[in-house]
Design a protein around this motif. Sequence first.
Motif, short mmCIF file in Angstrom:
data_model
loop_
_atom_site.label_atom_id
_atom_site.label_comp_id
_atom_site.label_asym_id
_atom_site.label_seq_id
_atom_site.Cartn_x
_atom_site.Cartn_y
_atom_site.Cartn_z
N PRO A 148 79.43 98.03 64.50
CA PRO A 148 79.52 99.37 65.07
C PRO A 148 80.61 99.53 66.13
O PRO A 148 80.94 100.66 66.51
CB PRO A 148 78.13 99.58 65.68
CG PRO A 148 77.70 98.21 66.06
CD PRO A 148 78.26 97.28 65.02
N VAL A 149 81.16 98.44 66.64
CA VAL A 149 82.09 98.51 67.76
C VAL A 149 83.54 98.65 67.30
O VAL A 149 84.26 99.55 67.70
CB VAL A 149 81.94 97.26 68.67
CG1 VAL A 149 82.94 97.32 69.81
CG2 VAL A 149 80.52 97.17 69.20
N ASN A 150 83.96 97.74 66.45
CA ASN A 150 85.35 97.75 65.96
C ASN A 150 85.36 97.44 64.47
O ASN A 150 85.81 96.37 64.05
CB ASN A 150 86.18 96.72 66.73
CG ASN A 150 87.65 96.81 66.40
OD1 ASN A 150 88.16 97.87 66.03
ND2 ASN A 150 88.35 95.69 66.52
N PRO A 151 84.88 98.35 63.64
CA PRO A 151 84.72 98.04 62.21
C PRO A 151 86.04 97.91 61.49
O PRO A 151 87.02 98.60 61.79
CB PRO A 151 83.92 99.24 61.69
CG PRO A 151 84.26 100.35 62.63
CD PRO A 151 84.44 99.72 63.97
N ALA A 152 86.03 97.00 60.49
CA ALA A 152 87.20 96.82 59.64
C ALA A 152 86.86 96.99 58.17
O ALA A 152 87.74 97.28 57.36
CB ALA A 152 87.81 95.44 59.87
N ASP A 153 85.57 96.80 57.82
CA ASP A 153 85.17 96.81 56.42
C ASP A 153 83.98 97.72 56.18
O ASP A 153 83.14 97.93 57.07
CB ASP A 153 84.82 95.40 55.95
CG ASP A 153 86.03 94.47 55.96
OD1 ASP A 153 87.03 94.81 55.32
OD2 ASP A 153 85.96 93.42 56.62
N LEU A 154 83.91 98.23 54.97
CA LEU A 154 82.82 99.09 54.52
C LEU A 154 82.10 98.39 53.37
O LEU A 154 82.74 97.91 52.43
CB LEU A 154 83.36 100.44 54.04
CG LEU A 154 82.33 101.40 53.43
CD1 LEU A 154 81.46 102.01 54.51
CD2 LEU A 154 83.05 102.50 52.64
N TYR A 155 80.78 98.34 53.43
CA TYR A 155 79.96 97.80 52.34
C TYR A 155 79.28 98.96 51.61
O TYR A 155 78.77 99.89 52.25
CB TYR A 155 78.90 96.84 52.87
CG TYR A 155 79.47 95.58 53.48
CD1 TYR A 155 79.69 94.45 52.71
CD2 TYR A 155 79.78 95.53 54.83
CE1 TYR A 155 80.22 93.29 53.26
CE2 TYR A 155 80.31 94.38 55.40
CZ TYR A 155 80.53 93.27 54.61
OH TYR A 155 81.06 92.13 55.16
#
Length: 282
Positions: free
Chosen positions: A178-185
């Motif tokens: 939740p802080v610094n997302p890079a990927d989506l599942y």
Amino acid sequence: SLTLTETTTVKARAFKSGMAGSAVASATYTKLVEVGSFSLLGAVYYGDGGDQYGAGVTIEDGKVFAVGRTSANGMDGLAVCYPASLTNGVAPLWGFNWPAAAGDDRFEAVCATANAMFVGGQGYSSTTETTGGGGKEAKGVAIRFPVNGSSAQTWLKQVAGHTYQGWEEVMGVALDNPVNPADLYTWGFAQSSYNSKNLILSKRSIALGLASWTVNDDGVSGLFAERYGRALCVMNGAVYGVADGVNGSINQTIIEKYNAATGARQWERHSTSPQSRAYYGV
């Protein structure tokens, strides 16, 4: 019956046959939670000329993002954004239908950052049928939208789970952190044969939507021919997906754990109840 106050002391007296006296024991119970007295703080209704159904909701950057579907154009995805206060009658910040074209399209799940909204669902006119035979079917989609109310997607990716390329749908979306997302599942299901469906998990970058991997649980023995992924969450390097599977005329619950980095399935559990049951959230 006994009604607990904040702290209630209960005394009990025990008798033994043939004895005139008795022993007294007492215990003190503390009421922790009172259930059944919730108060509605606010309600808003987003209406148009057709039927509407809510499916997913998330809160980010002081805003509530909700998605679902509307009966417009056969079936369209629906997205709407409100201030997080949700005071009675407050107007939406924005809302839109997608893709505003004929077909069976819908939004099922949503997550967001301060500058992007990520939606999972199914698309009809926006997706490609790749099989040689059969008619056009809806396919699972992962979509990134801006958070300014525009229905023009930043990217749209078709989530294919099987070479069979039948009916597919994304039912859950979650960010890697939740802080610094890079990927989506994304989590859902894909048709693997005429009457079989498997659970599908995919990982992709939030920047461009490029897939790192997509896996299915086709190799899990002892599961049911038709399985429908419903929701997922990400925690401590693992992805947990919940689902239900059809066992004859009865639905059973399923939960699976995957390695968030590699997509390797670590374990699977399912119920064996004589009554139907299903998971819808996690």
